[in-house]
Design a protein around this motif. Structure first.
Motif, mmCIF file in Angstrom:
data_model
loop_
_atom_site.group_PDB
_atom_site.id
_atom_site.type_symbol
_atom_site.label_atom_id
_atom_site.label_comp_id
_atom_site.label_asym_id
_atom_site.label_seq_id
_atom_site.Cartn_x
_atom_site.Cartn_y
_atom_site.Cartn_z
ATOM 1 N N PRO A 1 0.757 -1.170 -0.043
ATOM 2 C CA PRO A 1 0.098 0.072 0.050
ATOM 3 C C PRO A 1 0.938 1.304 -0.012
ATOM 4 C CG PRO A 1 -0.157 -1.171 1.969
ATOM 5 C CD PRO A 1 1.050 -1.981 1.182
ATOM 6 N N ALA A 2 0.336 2.297 -0.703
ATOM 7 C CA ALA A 2 0.935 3.568 -0.579
ATOM 8 C C ALA A 2 0.322 4.438 0.548
ATOM 9 C CB ALA A 2 0.650 4.278 -1.885
ATOM 10 N N ILE A 3 -0.751 3.946 0.989
ATOM 11 C CA ILE A 3 -1.625 4.654 2.083
ATOM 12 C C ILE A 3 -1.889 3.636 3.045
ATOM 13 C CG2 ILE A 3 -3.293 6.135 3.009
ATOM 14 C CD1 ILE A 3 -3.352 7.586 0.195
ATOM 15 N N VAL A 4 -1.448 3.689 4.392
ATOM 16 C CA VAL A 4 -1.870 2.556 5.362
ATOM 17 C C VAL A 4 -2.914 3.471 6.270
ATOM 18 C CG1 VAL A 4 -1.589 0.839 7.170
ATOM 19 C CG2 VAL A 4 0.046 1.195 5.014
ATOM 20 N N LEU A 5 -4.137 3.162 6.444
ATOM 21 C CA LEU A 5 -5.101 3.303 7.319
ATOM 22 C C LEU A 5 -4.893 2.420 8.847
ATOM 23 C CD1 LEU A 5 -8.009 3.753 5.377
ATOM 24 C CD2 LEU A 5 -6.368 5.627 5.742
ATOM 25 N N TYR B 1 1.370 -4.157 13.103
ATOM 26 C CA TYR B 1 1.497 -2.980 12.226
ATOM 27 C C TYR B 1 3.016 -2.466 12.280
ATOM 28 C CZ TYR B 1 -3.184 -2.782 10.555
ATOM 29 O OH TYR B 1 -4.377 -3.033 9.851
ATOM 30 N N ASP B 2 3.515 -2.407 13.188
ATOM 31 C CA ASP B 2 4.876 -2.162 13.603
ATOM 32 C C ASP B 2 5.844 -3.002 12.459
ATOM 33 O OD1 ASP B 2 4.392 -0.049 15.577
ATOM 34 O OD2 ASP B 2 4.687 -1.368 17.032
ATOM 35 N N ARG B 3 5.704 -4.081 12.606
ATOM 36 C CA ARG B 3 6.378 -5.242 11.618
ATOM 37 C C ARG B 3 6.276 -4.865 10.393
ATOM 38 N NH1 ARG B 3 5.857 -8.157 16.446
ATOM 39 N NH2 ARG B 3 3.938 -9.365 15.451
ATOM 40 N N ALA B 4 4.987 -4.948 9.975
ATOM 41 C CA ALA B 4 4.455 -4.696 8.675
ATOM 42 C C ALA B 4 4.765 -3.311 7.936
ATOM 43 C CB ALA B 4 2.668 -4.712 8.341
ATOM 44 N N ILE B 5 4.837 -2.444 8.757
ATOM 45 C CA ILE B 5 5.274 -1.232 8.143
ATOM 46 C C ILE B 5 6.865 -1.031 7.984
ATOM 47 C CG2 ILE B 5 5.499 1.480 8.855
ATOM 48 C CD1 ILE B 5 2.531 1.021 10.099
ATOM 49 N N ALA B 6 7.644 -1.813 8.971
ATOM 50 C CA ALA B 6 8.872 -1.763 9.114
ATOM 51 C C ALA B 6 9.249 -2.641 7.796
ATOM 52 C CB ALA B 6 9.582 -2.283 10.259
ATOM 53 N N ARG B 7 8.749 -3.449 7.534
ATOM 54 C CA ARG B 7 8.891 -4.496 6.209
ATOM 55 C C ARG B 7 8.809 -3.603 4.927
ATOM 56 N NH1 ARG B 7 6.135 -8.163 8.125
ATOM 57 N NH2 ARG B 7 4.192 -7.905 6.665
ATOM 58 N N LEU B 8 7.545 -2.813 4.715
ATOM 59 C CA LEU B 8 7.494 -2.193 3.763
ATOM 60 C C LEU B 8 8.445 -1.068 3.544
ATOM 61 C CD1 LEU B 8 3.640 -1.383 4.135
ATOM 62 C CD2 LEU B 8 4.513 -2.671 2.192
ATOM 63 N N HIS C 1 9.560 0.819 0.204
ATOM 64 C CA HIS C 1 8.382 1.610 0.102
ATOM 65 C C HIS C 1 8.212 2.594 1.328
ATOM 66 C CE1 HIS C 1 6.935 -1.066 -2.772
ATOM 67 N NE2 HIS C 1 7.195 -2.031 -2.286
ATOM 68 N N ALA C 2 7.509 3.666 1.153
ATOM 69 C CA ALA C 2 7.335 4.716 2.099
ATOM 70 C C ALA C 2 5.939 5.118 2.310
ATOM 71 C CB ALA C 2 8.161 5.830 2.066
ATOM 72 N N PRO C 3 5.073 4.318 2.708
ATOM 73 C CA PRO C 3 3.609 4.539 2.907
ATOM 74 C C PRO C 3 3.182 5.797 3.615
ATOM 75 C CG PRO C 3 3.875 2.690 4.243
ATOM 76 C CD PRO C 3 5.368 2.876 3.472
ATOM 77 N N ARG C 4 2.328 6.213 3.349
ATOM 78 C CA ARG C 4 1.651 7.393 3.918
ATOM 79 C C ARG C 4 0.632 6.691 5.053
ATOM 80 N NH1 ARG C 4 -3.029 11.979 1.823
ATOM 81 N NH2 ARG C 4 -3.008 12.907 3.958
ATOM 82 N N LEU C 5 0.958 7.217 6.513
ATOM 83 C CA LEU C 5 0.462 6.438 7.345
ATOM 84 C C LEU C 5 -0.302 7.422 7.908
ATOM 85 C CD1 LEU C 5 3.726 4.842 9.280
ATOM 86 C CD2 LEU C 5 2.056 3.707 7.644
#
Length: 193
Positions: A118-122, A142-149, A154-158
Protein backbone atom coordinates in the motif's frame (compact mmCIF):
# COMPACT_ATOMS: atom_id res chain seq x y z
CA UNK A 1 9.37 1.77 41.65
CA UNK A 2 9.77 2.12 37.88
CA UNK A 3 6.79 0.85 35.92
CA UNK A 4 7.81 -1.10 32.79
CA UNK A 5 6.83 0.55 29.49
CA UNK A 6 4.77 -2.50 28.54
CA UNK A 7 2.69 -2.11 31.71
CA UNK A 8 2.24 1.63 31.16
CA UNK A 9 1.04 0.97 27.60
CA UNK A 10 -1.30 -1.75 28.81
CA UNK A 11 -2.88 0.64 31.29
CA UNK A 12 -3.22 3.48 28.72
CA UNK A 13 -4.67 1.02 26.19
CA UNK A 14 -7.23 -0.23 28.69
CA UNK A 15 -8.30 3.27 29.67
CA UNK A 16 -8.58 4.51 26.06
CA UNK A 17 -10.50 1.42 24.96
CA UNK A 18 -12.89 1.79 27.92
CA UNK A 19 -13.63 5.36 26.80
CA UNK A 20 -14.17 4.15 23.23
CA UNK A 21 -16.40 1.28 24.39
CA UNK A 22 -18.53 3.78 26.36
CA UNK A 23 -19.39 5.76 23.21
CA UNK A 24 -22.98 5.39 22.08
CA UNK A 25 -23.18 2.89 19.18
CA UNK A 26 -25.38 5.16 17.04
CA UNK A 27 -22.98 8.06 17.64
CA UNK A 28 -20.03 5.85 16.53
CA UNK A 29 -21.83 5.15 13.24
CA UNK A 30 -22.46 8.85 12.62
CA UNK A 31 -18.86 9.69 13.52
CA UNK A 32 -17.57 6.99 11.16
CA UNK A 33 -19.68 8.43 8.32
CA UNK A 34 -18.40 11.94 9.05
CA UNK A 35 -14.85 10.59 8.99
CA UNK A 36 -15.54 9.07 5.56
CA UNK A 37 -16.53 12.50 4.28
CA UNK A 38 -13.32 13.97 5.69
CA UNK A 39 -11.25 11.19 4.13
CA UNK A 40 -12.84 11.77 0.72
CA UNK A 41 -12.10 15.49 1.00
CA UNK A 42 -8.63 15.39 2.63
CA UNK A 43 -6.91 12.25 1.32
CA UNK A 44 -6.06 12.79 -2.33
CA UNK A 45 -5.65 9.63 -4.37
CA UNK A 46 -4.56 9.03 -7.92
CA UNK A 47 -6.33 6.28 -9.86
CA UNK A 48 -4.82 2.96 -8.78
CA UNK A 49 -3.38 4.22 -5.47
CA UNK A 50 -3.29 1.22 -3.12
CA UNK A 51 -4.84 1.91 0.29
CA UNK A 52 -4.76 -0.55 3.18
CA UNK A 53 -7.74 -0.32 5.47
CA UNK A 54 -8.97 -2.76 8.09
CA UNK A 55 -12.12 -4.63 9.04
CA UNK A 56 -13.39 -3.03 12.26
CA UNK A 57 -13.64 -5.04 15.45
CA UNK A 58 -15.49 -4.33 18.67
CA UNK A 59 -16.07 -0.59 19.09
CA UNK A 60 -13.46 0.58 16.54
CA UNK A 61 -14.17 3.29 14.02
CA UNK A 62 -15.94 1.66 11.09
CA UNK A 63 -13.42 2.65 8.45
CA UNK A 64 -15.27 0.85 5.64
CA UNK A 65 -17.25 3.95 4.54
CA UNK A 66 -13.96 5.89 4.27
CA UNK A 67 -12.35 3.03 2.35
CA UNK A 68 -15.18 2.90 -0.14
CA UNK A 69 -15.23 6.69 -0.52
CA UNK A 70 -11.54 6.47 -1.44
CA UNK A 71 -12.28 3.56 -3.79
CA UNK A 72 -14.86 5.75 -5.54
CA UNK A 73 -12.03 8.26 -6.08
CA UNK A 74 -10.00 5.55 -7.85
CA UNK A 75 -8.08 3.78 -5.08
CA UNK A 76 -7.46 0.04 -4.94
CA UNK A 77 -8.20 -1.40 -1.52
CA UNK A 78 -6.53 -4.06 0.57
CA UNK A 79 -6.98 -5.47 4.06
CA UNK A 80 -4.53 -7.06 6.46
CA UNK A 81 -4.30 -10.82 6.40
CA UNK A 82 -2.79 -12.51 9.43
CA UNK A 83 -0.30 -15.17 8.29
CA UNK A 84 1.02 -16.21 11.71
CA UNK A 85 1.57 -14.84 15.21
CA UNK A 86 3.96 -12.15 13.96
CA UNK A 87 3.11 -11.37 10.35
CA UNK A 88 0.42 -9.61 8.36
CA UNK A 89 0.37 -8.89 4.65
CA UNK A 90 -2.08 -6.72 2.77
CA UNK A 91 -4.37 -8.61 0.38
CA UNK A 92 -6.46 -6.94 -2.29
CA UNK A 93 -10.12 -6.38 -1.45
CA UNK A 94 -12.45 -6.73 -4.42
CA UNK A 95 -16.22 -6.51 -4.53
CA UNK A 96 -17.85 -9.90 -4.57
CA UNK A 97 -14.77 -11.79 -3.40
CA UNK A 98 -15.15 -14.01 -0.34
CA UNK A 99 -13.81 -12.73 2.97
CA UNK A 100 -12.46 -15.19 5.50
CA UNK A 101 -12.09 -15.11 9.29
CA UNK A 102 -8.77 -13.53 10.27
CA UNK A 103 -9.24 -13.96 14.01
CA UNK A 104 -9.82 -11.17 16.52
CA UNK A 105 -13.32 -10.71 15.04
CA UNK A 106 -12.00 -9.43 11.71
CA UNK A 107 -12.37 -10.55 8.13
CA UNK A 108 -10.00 -10.35 5.19
CA UNK A 109 -9.43 -11.58 1.65
CA UNK A 110 -8.44 -15.21 1.25
CA UNK A 111 -5.07 -16.62 0.19
CA UNK A 112 -5.89 -16.34 -3.53
CA UNK A 113 -6.12 -12.54 -3.32
CA UNK A 114 -3.15 -10.54 -4.58
CA UNK A 115 -0.69 -9.27 -1.96
CA UNK A 116 -0.20 -5.51 -2.42
CA UNK A 117 2.21 -2.91 -1.07
CA UNK A 118 0.00 0.00 0.00
CA UNK A 119 0.89 3.63 -0.66
CA UNK A 120 -1.43 4.67 2.18
CA UNK A 121 -2.04 2.65 5.35
CA UNK A 122 -5.04 3.39 7.54
CA UNK A 123 -3.76 2.21 10.91
CA UNK A 124 -6.12 1.14 13.71
CA UNK A 125 -5.24 2.65 17.07
CA UNK A 126 -6.05 1.87 20.67
CA UNK A 127 -4.53 5.18 21.82
CA UNK A 128 -2.40 8.03 20.45
CA UNK A 129 -0.69 11.20 21.62
CA UNK A 130 -0.06 14.61 20.05
CA UNK A 131 3.39 13.52 18.83
CA UNK A 132 1.93 10.73 16.70
CA UNK A 133 3.04 7.95 19.02
CA UNK A 134 0.48 5.17 19.11
CA UNK A 135 -0.57 2.19 21.08
CA UNK A 136 -1.98 -0.70 19.11
CA UNK A 137 -3.44 -3.85 20.53
CA UNK A 138 -0.11 -5.18 21.75
CA UNK A 139 0.81 -7.78 19.13
CA UNK A 140 3.05 -5.48 17.02
CA UNK A 141 1.60 -6.57 13.66
CA UNK A 142 1.49 -3.06 12.20
CA UNK A 143 4.92 -2.03 13.51
CA UNK A 144 6.46 -5.07 11.77
CA UNK A 145 4.40 -4.70 8.58
CA UNK A 146 5.30 -1.02 8.21
CA UNK A 147 8.97 -1.78 8.92
CA UNK A 148 8.89 -4.50 6.26
CA UNK A 149 7.34 -2.10 3.71
CA UNK A 150 9.95 0.55 4.52
CA UNK A 151 12.81 -1.94 4.29
CA UNK A 152 11.43 -3.01 0.90
CA UNK A 153 11.77 0.54 -0.41
CA UNK A 154 8.21 1.68 0.19
CA UNK A 155 7.36 4.72 2.29
CA UNK A 156 3.61 4.50 2.80
CA UNK A 157 1.63 7.46 4.08
CA UNK A 158 0.45 6.44 7.54
CA UNK A 159 -2.90 7.69 8.82
CA UNK A 160 -4.09 6.53 12.22
CA UNK A 161 -7.81 5.95 12.69
CA UNK A 162 -9.40 6.59 16.08
CA UNK A 163 -11.97 8.58 17.99
CA UNK A 164 -10.87 11.74 19.80
CA UNK A 165 -11.52 10.05 23.16
CA UNK A 166 -8.57 7.72 22.45
CA UNK A 167 -6.11 10.62 22.74
CA UNK A 168 -3.78 10.31 25.73
CA UNK A 169 -1.29 12.79 27.22
CA UNK A 170 1.81 10.77 26.30
CA UNK A 171 2.56 7.32 24.91
CA UNK A 172 5.80 5.85 26.30
CA UNK A 173 8.39 5.44 23.53
CA UNK A 174 9.97 2.15 22.54
CA UNK A 175 12.65 1.77 19.83
CA UNK A 176 10.43 -0.34 17.52
CA UNK A 177 7.46 2.05 17.66
CA UNK A 178 6.29 3.56 14.39
CA UNK A 179 5.24 7.21 14.64
CA UNK A 180 2.00 8.03 12.84
CA UNK A 181 2.18 11.56 11.37
CA UNK A 182 -1.57 11.91 10.74
CA UNK A 183 -4.64 10.84 12.71
CA UNK A 184 -8.18 10.86 11.33
CA UNK A 185 -10.80 11.33 14.04
CA UNK A 186 -14.35 12.64 14.08
CA UNK A 187 -12.95 16.16 14.50
CA UNK A 188 -10.86 16.00 11.31
CA UNK A 189 -7.55 14.91 9.82
CA UNK A 190 -4.83 16.00 12.26
CA UNK A 191 -1.18 16.35 11.29
CA UNK A 192 0.96 15.52 14.31
CA UNK A 193 4.55 15.62 15.49
Amino acid sequence: MIVPVRDMKKQLRGEALARRDALDAAWRIEASLAMAETAAREIAVEPGTVIAGFWPMRSEVDVRPAMFALMEAGARLCLPAILDKTTIVFRELKRGEELIDMGFGTLGPGPDAAVLDPAIVLVPLAAFDARGHRIGYGAGYYDRAIARLTEGGHAPRLIGIAFDCQHVAAVPDEPHDVVIPEILTESGLHRLG
